[in-house]
Design an enzyme around this catalytic site. Structure first.
Site, PDB file in Angstrom:
ATOM      1  N   HIS A 168       4.633 -15.285   1.006  1.00 31.64           N
ATOM      2  CA  HIS A 168       3.399 -14.774   1.175  1.00 31.64           C
ATOM      3  C   HIS A 168       2.798 -14.004   0.320  1.00 31.64           C
ATOM      4  O   HIS A 168       2.478 -12.741   0.311  1.00 31.64           O
ATOM      5  CB  HIS A 168       3.536 -13.826   2.406  1.00 31.64           C
ATOM      6  N   GLU A 272      -0.623 -18.479   0.151  1.00 29.02           N
ATOM      7  CA  GLU A 272       0.715 -18.458   0.322  1.00 29.02           C
ATOM      8  C   GLU A 272       1.146 -19.944   0.351  1.00 29.02           C
ATOM      9  O   GLU A 272       0.684 -20.859   0.965  1.00 29.02           O
ATOM     10  CB  GLU A 272       1.095 -17.912   1.844  1.00 29.02           C
TER      11      GLU A 272
HETATM   12  O1  TA6 Z   1      -0.647 -15.125   6.278  1.00 21.74           O
HETATM   13  C1  TA6 Z   1      -1.797 -14.634   6.948  1.00 21.74           C
HETATM   14  C2  TA6 Z   1      -1.322 -13.840   8.086  1.00 21.74           C
HETATM   15  O2  TA6 Z   1      -0.536 -14.458   9.000  1.00 21.74           O
HETATM   16  C3  TA6 Z   1      -2.486 -13.135   8.969  1.00 21.74           C
HETATM   17  O3  TA6 Z   1      -2.921 -13.696  10.057  1.00 21.74           O
HETATM   18  C4  TA6 Z   1      -2.185 -11.774   8.881  1.00 21.74           C
HETATM   19  O4  TA6 Z   1      -1.793 -11.083   9.887  1.00 21.74           O
HETATM   20  C5  TA6 Z   1      -1.411 -11.624   7.585  1.00 21.74           C
HETATM   21  O5  TA6 Z   1      -0.426 -12.752   7.569  1.00 21.74           O
HETATM   22  C6  TA6 Z   1      -0.549 -10.368   7.513  1.00 21.74           C
HETATM   23  O6  TA6 Z   1       0.405 -10.292   8.578  1.00 21.74           O
HETATM   24  P1  TA6 Z   1       1.414  -9.140   8.613  1.00 21.74           P
HETATM   25  O7  TA6 Z   1       2.386  -9.356   9.639  1.00 21.74           O
HETATM   26  O8  TA6 Z   1       2.158  -8.651   7.158  1.00 21.74           O
HETATM   27  O9  TA6 Z   1       0.408  -7.744   8.926  1.00 21.74           O
END
Ligand code: TA6
Length: 318
Positions: A168, A272
């Site tokens: 991520h 990601e």
């Molecule tokens: O990867 C994108 C995502 O899934 C978004 O939907 C947003 O929630 C982001 O990740 C961050 O997630 P987190 O759980 O780290 O706040």
């Protein structure tokens, strides 16, 4: 710091006394990896310029995942399952792997570290599967950052397990409205802002003028982020990770996140490398190597057939 002082690997204390490993490459680039979350939090080029975004409000304290850098989403991406968002690997303490199995590819770089995560008794209660997750973080000779994951199903009950996955990555950008992403044109994606409905991307490079949260399906193995203002291009290469997620929370979501500054959305972009649409399934004793920049990808896959050809690799050059 002179070359002689540039020790390639150094274990030291980071924020809140958390253990971190600093990787240094002879020509000047560096990276930092926290054992908390197996989390890369810094990647600098030979000029000492930071290439990853970490929020000024990031919380370096369990159980909160670190906001920024490269969280490892395993064994679940986002809310694609019953576990906490993005699974639990990103808020567990990993260990230094002192006896890793032979690494399938040779790299001349000495600037690498091997980390390992195994489930605790508590983890087995929420996800009843025994595994060994080995992560190697390597800073390549040219300053490329390579993340290689090797996952083994060590269950003794003969049962396979399935998971979704993402690196991520939060890239640091000069101005989000000046950034373009190339390599995802005309692809289908699931829009997380519209109940994961499926759409097809338009023909041009992707630009940003509002919140984006899209899962691009079956993407090419090479994606580029062009930051015109910084005259910088991030080149992301991946193998075995069919999907790619693009996320920017924009202003409203930014304000709603306690560990994220209100204006910080202007200076970050998550691209990601992921396996989301189709779960990866591993049979016991089978092991999956998630690695391998294109040259490494030629190495045979060790592991169960259900993961044929699945090299989950993330190499970024800037
Ligand atoms: O990867 C994108 C995502 O899934 C978004 O939907 C947003 O929630 C982001 O990740 C961050 O997630 P987190 O759980 O780290 O706040």
């Amino acid at each position: 710091m002179s070359n002689s002082e540039r020790v390639p690997v150094e274990l030291c204390k980071g924020v809140n006394g958390l253990d971190k490993v600093v990787l240094r490459e002879v020509r000047g680039s560096s990276a930092e990896v926290y054992l908390y979350g197996g989390h890369v939090t810094s990647w600098k080029n030979e000029h000492g310029e930071e290439l990853l975004f970490v929020s000024s409000k990031a919380i370096f304290k369990p159980p909160k995942p670190i906001r920024g850098g490269i969280p490892i989403c395993f064994p679940q991406f986002s809310n694609h399952g019953p576990l906490e968002p993005h699974g639990f690997a990103r808020n567990r303490f990993w260990s230094i792997d002192t006896d890793p199995p032979p690494f399938p590819t040779t790299s001349s770089s000495k600037a690498f570290v091997d980390l390992i995560l195994k489930p605790s008794e508590e983890d087995l209660k929420i996800w009843p599967h025994s595994f060994e997750f080995r992560l190697r973080v390597t800073l390549g000779p040219g300053g490329d950052l390579m993340l290689t994951s090797r996952i083994r199903n060590t269950s003794t009950d003969g049962k396979p397990f399935s998971f979704t996955f993402a690196y991520h990555t939060y890239f640091s950008v000069s101005d989000i409205s000046e950034v373009r992403v190339e390599g995802l044109e005309t692809l289908d994606y699931l829009d997380n802002l519209q109940n994961k409905e499926r759409f097809t991307e338009q023909g041009d490079a992707i630009t940003f003028e509002s919140e984006v949260d899209k899962i691009y399906l079956s993407t090419p193995t090479k994606i580029a982020i062009l930051d015109h203002e910084k005259k910088r291009t991030f080149v992301i290469r991946k193998d075995g990770l069919p999907d790619a997620v693009v996320w920017n929370p924009w202003d409203k979501k930014a304000k709603a996140m306690a560990d994220f500054g209100d204006d910080e959305y202007k200076h970050m972009l998550c691209v990601e490398t992921a396996a989301v649409e189709k779960q990866i399934t591993l049979k016991p004793v089978g092991s999956l190597i998630l690695r391998g920049s294109s040259r490494a990808a030629k190495n045979p896959i060790l592991g169960s057939k259900s993961c044929t050809g699945a090299l989950l690799q993330h190499v970024v050059g800037a």
